[in-house]
Design a protein around this motif. Structure first.
Motif, mmCIF file in Angstrom:
data_model
loop_
_atom_site.group_PDB
_atom_site.id
_atom_site.type_symbol
_atom_site.label_atom_id
_atom_site.label_comp_id
_atom_site.label_asym_id
_atom_site.label_seq_id
_atom_site.Cartn_x
_atom_site.Cartn_y
_atom_site.Cartn_z
ATOM 1 N N PRO A 180 9.870 -7.244 -0.776
ATOM 2 C CA PRO A 180 9.151 -6.250 0.030
ATOM 3 C C PRO A 180 9.831 -5.856 1.333
ATOM 4 O O PRO A 180 9.625 -4.750 1.825
ATOM 5 C CB PRO A 180 7.811 -6.950 0.306
ATOM 6 C CG PRO A 180 7.645 -7.930 -0.815
ATOM 7 C CD PRO A 180 9.035 -8.414 -1.092
ATOM 8 N N SER B 156 0.629 3.404 -2.500
ATOM 9 C CA SER B 156 0.122 2.127 -2.014
ATOM 10 C C SER B 156 0.067 1.029 -3.069
ATOM 11 O O SER B 156 -0.589 0.010 -2.856
ATOM 12 C CB SER B 156 -1.287 2.315 -1.422
ATOM 13 O OG SER B 156 -2.181 2.807 -2.412
ATOM 14 N N ALA C 185 1.310 -5.126 -7.078
ATOM 15 C CA ALA C 185 1.182 -5.251 -5.623
ATOM 16 C C ALA C 185 0.384 -4.072 -5.073
ATOM 17 O O ALA C 185 0.507 -2.942 -5.555
ATOM 18 C CB ALA C 185 2.549 -5.307 -4.961
ATOM 19 N N PHE D 66 -0.724 -2.350 -1.261
ATOM 20 C CA PHE D 66 -0.441 -2.362 0.180
ATOM 21 C C PHE D 66 -0.986 -1.074 0.805
ATOM 22 O O PHE D 66 -0.249 -0.125 1.066
ATOM 23 C CB PHE D 66 1.076 -2.506 0.428
ATOM 24 C CG PHE D 66 1.932 -1.832 -0.612
ATOM 25 C CD1 PHE D 66 2.369 -0.529 -0.454
ATOM 26 C CD2 PHE D 66 2.269 -2.507 -1.773
ATOM 27 C CE1 PHE D 66 3.149 0.091 -1.416
ATOM 28 C CE2 PHE D 66 3.061 -1.895 -2.752
ATOM 29 C CZ PHE D 66 3.493 -0.578 -2.562
ATOM 30 N N TYR E 136 -1.311 -6.598 2.540
ATOM 31 C CA TYR E 136 -0.482 -6.662 1.340
ATOM 32 C C TYR E 136 -1.068 -7.707 0.403
ATOM 33 O O TYR E 136 -1.390 -8.826 0.818
ATOM 34 C CB TYR E 136 0.951 -7.035 1.714
ATOM 35 C CG TYR E 136 1.840 -7.374 0.548
ATOM 36 C CD1 TYR E 136 2.542 -6.382 -0.133
ATOM 37 C CD2 TYR E 136 2.007 -8.701 0.143
ATOM 38 C CE1 TYR E 136 3.370 -6.699 -1.199
ATOM 39 C CE2 TYR E 136 2.841 -9.019 -0.919
ATOM 40 C CZ TYR E 136 3.519 -8.021 -1.584
ATOM 41 O OH TYR E 136 4.337 -8.331 -2.641
ATOM 42 N N ASN F 64 -0.662 -9.286 -3.810
ATOM 43 C CA ASN F 64 0.228 -9.320 -4.957
ATOM 44 C C ASN F 64 -0.288 -10.345 -5.965
ATOM 45 O O ASN F 64 -0.717 -11.438 -5.594
ATOM 46 C CB ASN F 64 1.644 -9.673 -4.484
ATOM 47 C CG ASN F 64 2.632 -9.872 -5.604
ATOM 48 O OD1 ASN F 64 3.457 -10.765 -5.544
ATOM 49 N ND2 ASN F 64 2.577 -9.047 -6.627
ATOM 50 N N LEU G 29 6.375 -2.441 2.574
ATOM 51 C CA LEU G 29 5.441 -2.921 1.569
ATOM 52 C C LEU G 29 4.548 -4.044 2.098
ATOM 53 O O LEU G 29 3.442 -4.236 1.608
ATOM 54 C CB LEU G 29 6.201 -3.411 0.326
ATOM 55 C CG LEU G 29 7.051 -2.375 -0.408
ATOM 56 C CD1 LEU G 29 7.555 -2.973 -1.714
ATOM 57 C CD2 LEU G 29 6.273 -1.105 -0.686
ATOM 58 N N CYS G 30 5.025 -4.833 3.054
ATOM 59 C CA CYS G 30 4.209 -5.932 3.559
ATOM 60 C C CYS G 30 4.237 -5.940 5.084
ATOM 61 O O CYS G 30 5.133 -5.374 5.707
ATOM 62 C CB CYS G 30 4.708 -7.266 3.006
ATOM 63 S SG CYS G 30 6.339 -7.759 3.568
#
Length: 345
Positions: free
Chosen positions: A46, A123, A182, A184, A190, A192, A339-340
């Motif tokens: 990420p 997302s 995942a 986000f 975030y 997963n 992403l995170c």
């Protein structure tokens, strides 16, 4: 060898070596061994473009003259991010090595992993992957003591034995598949989850050339599921709750816990990590670690909570993981993925 004696011996060996079916090679820090947890993790990074890492685990040194030692090195990277619309390819590899018990039961595994990652809107991300590899297992039977070497008081490996291991060195191919998802929705949240199946080809693993009647030496499929999250509460703290479950041939392992990243510098280049996990019915696992720029070092210790604590003084295993991440030079360190949650500014 008489088939009944062979069955008894197989059971004996499974006890001596910790139960090949009950426990495959594993790490308490499963989250820091991504390619062995799920091949769909290959290239699923990420906050970077590539990563390399190493893991080491030392187990039961307090009660065994020759403790279990498991180690691995791995690396993976993202490919074709600028050529595939809303997706990319992940490519990686991992080498594992394990030595267990007085017979020096040695396992070496080499895998190549491939995964494809596809964005679903802005997302979420869906990933599928697989790995294929070569496995070698060998044993030094001269250091072992077998049931027919028991003299009534002690095992004496100087006594003759009827046990003959036809194949003390075996090789086979192995394969695993997996999927990840995942989510986000914003820069502070975030989540997963993933599921994988190991040993889907069910290779034969035996030190004997033939199986006795009623015994199947093919490796049972191992199922692994995990879920984790990352939540930025403020500019100083990121919370990372996690859960893990695996099942193979009726034996299972469940682990849950939380770690916290604390920002020691304004840009997040230095972070302190602390956390605790619990392996149900077995151990409490505290963790400490440190992040410096793109390097992450973490240490865990398994504090035994099961009845084994009466013999090992609660000293189960210690383990460390070292991971370095980075960006391709073409981005000059400027490309940041979102992403995170991150402390980067």
């Amino acid at each position: 060898m008489n088939p009944m004696k062979k069955i008894i011996l197989l059971g004996f060996l499974s006890v001596v070596f910790g139960g090949a079916y009950a426990q495959g090679l594993h790490f308490s820090q499963w989250f820091n061994s991504p390619l062995t947890t799920n091949p769909a993790n290959t290239g699923f990074i990420p906050d970077a473009d590539y990563r390399i890492g190493a893991n080491y685990r030392n187990q039961w040194s307090s009660i065994m003259s020759v403790p279990y030692k498991t180690m691995s090195i791995f690396g993976d990277a993202q490919l074709f991010r600028n050529r595939i619309q809303s997706g990319w390819l992940g490519l990686g590899g991992v080498i594992l090595h394990d030595v267990a018990g007085s017979g020096n039961l040695t396992t070496t595994q080499v895998y190549t992993s491939v995964a494809y990652h596809q964005m679903l809107g802005y997302s979420s991300l869906l990933t599928a992957g697989f790995n294929i590899g070569w496995v070698n297992k060998r044993i030094n039977s001269s250091n072992l003591k077998f049931p027919d070497q028991f003299d009534g008081k002690f095992f004496d490996n100087q006594l003759p034995t009827s046990v003959v291991l036809d194949q003390p060195n075996v090789n086979y191919f192995d394969m695993q598949v997996g999927m990840n998802y995942a989510y986000f929705p914003n820069e502070k949240t975030y989540m997963n989850a993933g599921f994988s199946v190991q040993h889907i080809n069910r290779a034969k693993e035996s030190f004997f050339s033939t199986d006795p009647a009623g015994f199947d030496s093919r490796i049972p499929a191992r199922y692994i599921a995990f879920i984790n999250g990352s939540f930025k509460t403020n500019d100083l703290v990121i919370l990372n709750p996690m859960g893990y479950y695996t099942n193979q041939a009726g034996s299972s392992e469940t682990v849950g816990g939380l770690n916290v990243q604390y920002n020691l510098s304004g840009n997040g280049e230095q972070q302190l990590i602390g956390g605790i996990y619990y392996r149900v019915g077995d151990a409490v696992i505290p963790m400490v670690g440190f992040i410096y720029r793109n390097i992450r070092l973490t240490f865990t210790y398994d504090v035994t909570t099961s009845s084994l604590s009466n013999y090992n003084g609660r000293r189960g295993a210690w383990e460390f993981a070292l991971i370095q991440q980075g960006f391709y030079s073409e981005y000059n360190g400027n490309r940041r993925q979102s992403l995170c949650p991150s402390f980067a500014q």
